[in-house]
Design a protein around this motif. Structure first.
Motif, PDB file in Angstrom:
ATOM      1  N   UNK A 117      -5.890   1.441  -0.577  1.00 22.56           N
ATOM      2  CA  UNK A 117      -6.813   0.322  -1.570  1.00 22.56           C
ATOM      3  C   UNK A 117      -4.314  -0.033  -1.865  1.00 22.56           C
ATOM      4  N   UNK A 118      -5.079  -1.988  -2.055  1.00 27.02           N
ATOM      5  CA  UNK A 118      -4.202  -1.997  -1.985  1.00 27.02           C
ATOM      6  C   UNK A 118      -3.059  -1.957  -3.549  1.00 27.02           C
ATOM      7  N   UNK A 119      -1.845  -2.569  -3.150  1.00 30.61           N
ATOM      8  CA  UNK A 119      -1.196  -2.424  -5.166  1.00 30.61           C
ATOM      9  C   UNK A 119      -3.092  -3.466  -6.084  1.00 30.61           C
ATOM     10  N   UNK A 120      -2.669  -3.925  -5.901  1.00 30.94           N
ATOM     11  CA  UNK A 120      -3.495  -5.040  -6.103  1.00 30.94           C
ATOM     12  C   UNK A 120      -5.269  -4.388  -6.093  1.00 30.94           C
ATOM     13  N   UNK A 121      -5.331  -3.750  -5.434  1.00 31.54           N
ATOM     14  CA  UNK A 121      -7.113  -3.411  -6.018  1.00 31.54           C
ATOM     15  C   UNK A 121      -6.793  -3.010  -7.290  1.00 31.54           C
ATOM     16  N   UNK A 122      -5.793  -1.532  -6.693  1.00 36.82           N
ATOM     17  CA  UNK A 122      -5.272  -0.149  -7.772  1.00 36.82           C
ATOM     18  C   UNK A 122      -4.796  -1.299  -9.578  1.00 36.82           C
ATOM     19  N   UNK A 123      -4.276  -2.495  -9.057  1.00 38.05           N
ATOM     20  CA  UNK A 123      -3.990  -3.143 -10.916  1.00 38.05           C
ATOM     21  C   UNK A 123      -5.439  -3.558 -10.980  1.00 38.05           C
ATOM     22  N   UNK A 124      -6.385  -4.439 -10.050  1.00 31.82           N
ATOM     23  CA  UNK A 124      -7.510  -4.055 -10.946  1.00 31.82           C
ATOM     24  C   UNK A 124      -7.812  -3.840 -11.744  1.00 31.82           C
ATOM     25  N   UNK A 125      -8.799  -2.756 -10.948  1.00 33.82           N
ATOM     26  CA  UNK A 125      -8.948  -1.072 -11.435  1.00 33.82           C
ATOM     27  C   UNK A 125      -8.671  -0.675 -12.576  1.00 33.82           C
ATOM     28  N   UNK A 126      -7.152  -0.458 -12.694  1.00 31.92           N
ATOM     29  CA  UNK A 126      -6.819  -0.412 -14.251  1.00 31.92           C
ATOM     30  C   UNK A 126      -6.639  -1.222 -14.964  1.00 31.92           C
ATOM     31  N   UNK A 148       0.883  -1.443   0.253  1.00 35.81           N
ATOM     32  CA  UNK A 148       0.149   0.169   0.331  1.00 35.81           C
ATOM     33  C   UNK A 148       0.712   1.232  -0.189  1.00 35.81           C
ATOM     34  N   UNK A 149       0.364   2.268  -0.301  1.00 34.01           N
ATOM     35  CA  UNK A 149       0.815   3.215  -0.309  1.00 34.01           C
ATOM     36  C   UNK A 149       0.426   4.517   0.162  1.00 34.01           C
ATOM     37  N   UNK A 150      -1.035   4.569   0.797  1.00 33.87           N
ATOM     38  CA  UNK A 150      -1.249   5.772   1.539  1.00 33.87           C
ATOM     39  C   UNK A 150      -2.084   4.724   2.894  1.00 33.87           C
ATOM     40  N   UNK A 151      -1.832   5.551   4.251  1.00 38.74           N
ATOM     41  CA  UNK A 151      -2.373   5.514   5.344  1.00 38.74           C
ATOM     42  C   UNK A 151      -2.889   6.426   6.109  1.00 38.74           C
ATOM     43  N   UNK A 152      -3.635   6.767   6.580  1.00 41.72           N
ATOM     44  CA  UNK A 152      -4.069   7.599   7.768  1.00 41.72           C
ATOM     45  C   UNK A 152      -4.067   7.490   9.164  1.00 41.72           C
ATOM     46  N   UNK A 153      -3.071   8.462  10.443  1.00 42.70           N
ATOM     47  CA  UNK A 153      -3.005   7.998  10.783  1.00 42.70           C
ATOM     48  C   UNK A 153      -3.899   8.754  12.095  1.00 42.70           C
ATOM     49  N   UNK A 154      -4.019   8.008  13.348  1.00 45.47           N
ATOM     50  CA  UNK A 154      -4.645   9.114  14.646  1.00 45.47           C
ATOM     51  C   UNK A 154      -3.909  10.056  14.381  1.00 45.47           C
ATOM     52  N   UNK A 155      -4.407  11.341  15.659  1.00 48.17           N
ATOM     53  CA  UNK A 155      -3.748  12.610  16.163  1.00 48.17           C
ATOM     54  C   UNK A 155      -2.026  12.146  16.367  1.00 48.17           C
ATOM     55  N   UNK A 156      -1.282  13.059  15.666  1.00 44.92           N
ATOM     56  CA  UNK A 156      -0.216  12.667  16.102  1.00 44.92           C
ATOM     57  C   UNK A 156       0.552  12.804  17.029  1.00 44.92           C
ATOM     58  N   UNK A 186      -0.719   9.729   4.671  1.00 43.54           N
ATOM     59  CA  UNK A 186       0.733   9.618   4.639  1.00 43.54           C
ATOM     60  C   UNK A 186       0.580   9.140   2.848  1.00 43.54           C
ATOM     61  N   UNK A 187       1.527   9.622   2.197  1.00 39.20           N
ATOM     62  CA  UNK A 187       1.405   8.910   1.406  1.00 39.20           C
ATOM     63  C   UNK A 187       2.951   8.681   0.391  1.00 39.20           C
ATOM     64  N   UNK A 188       2.826   7.569   0.551  1.00 39.61           N
ATOM     65  CA  UNK A 188       3.903   7.420   0.435  1.00 39.61           C
ATOM     66  C   UNK A 188       4.626   6.821  -1.029  1.00 39.61           C
ATOM     67  N   UNK A 189       6.820   7.402  -1.388  1.00 38.05           N
ATOM     68  CA  UNK A 189       6.636   7.200  -2.908  1.00 38.05           C
ATOM     69  C   UNK A 189       6.771   6.214  -2.968  1.00 38.05           C
ATOM     70  N   UNK A 190       6.954   4.875  -2.522  1.00 36.11           N
ATOM     71  CA  UNK A 190       7.013   3.604  -3.341  1.00 36.11           C
ATOM     72  C   UNK A 190       6.358   2.784  -2.342  1.00 36.11           C
ATOM     73  N   UNK A 191       5.357   2.085  -2.662  1.00 30.58           N
ATOM     74  CA  UNK A 191       4.350   1.053  -1.908  1.00 30.58           C
ATOM     75  C   UNK A 191       4.861   0.191  -0.716  1.00 30.58           C
ATOM     76  N   UNK A 192       5.341   0.336   0.330  1.00 33.08           N
ATOM     77  CA  UNK A 192       5.647  -0.132   1.304  1.00 33.08           C
ATOM     78  C   UNK A 192       5.196  -1.749   1.881  1.00 33.08           C
TER      79      UNK A 192
END
Length: 126
Positions: free
Chosen positions: A99-108, A13-21, A65-71
């Protein structure tokens, strides 16, 4: 969910959300407050390599948090720890993920191969 292999795209995944930092300096970095975005690095497991990312500050003190490449294998409940250079800026508990890279690939794949009836809607047969 059990992926078919250790490196299956569903684990990345390359996107996540945290609680209050929780910021070490008690306030978010000035750049983040001013620009609402900031480049830095993060990790979510002790001793893992730092991953370049962009933080987007939300009004409630949480961040996207947007990652430069999926982790691999990011999991809600883990802590995202943020760094600028060698300095630890703070951390937040991971609440949700994009969404996971897999989900994004399915959409593409679906976009590239529209179903025949969808094409007929767009271009009526003459």
């Amino acid at each position: 969910f059990k992926a078919p292999s250790r490196d299956h795209p569903a684990l990345y995944r390359d996107l996540l959300r945290t609680n209050r930092v929780h910021w070490i300096a008690e306030e978010p970095p000035a750049e983040l407050v001013r620009e609402k975005m900031m480049e830095c690095h993060f990790r979510f497991r002790h001793q893992m390599a730092l991953v370049p990312c962009v933080l987007t500050l939300n009004q409630d003190g949480s961040v996207w948090v947007t990652l430069v490449k999926p982790a691999r294998a990011i999991t809600p409940g883990q802590f995202a720890v943020f760094y600028k250079g060698d300095e630890c800026l703070g951390s937040g508990k991971i609440l949700r993920m994009g969404p996971s890279v897999y989900t994004l690939q399915q959409g593409k794949n679906q976009e590239e191969n529209p179903k025949k009836e969808e094409i007929d809607k767009i271009e009526p047969a003459t």
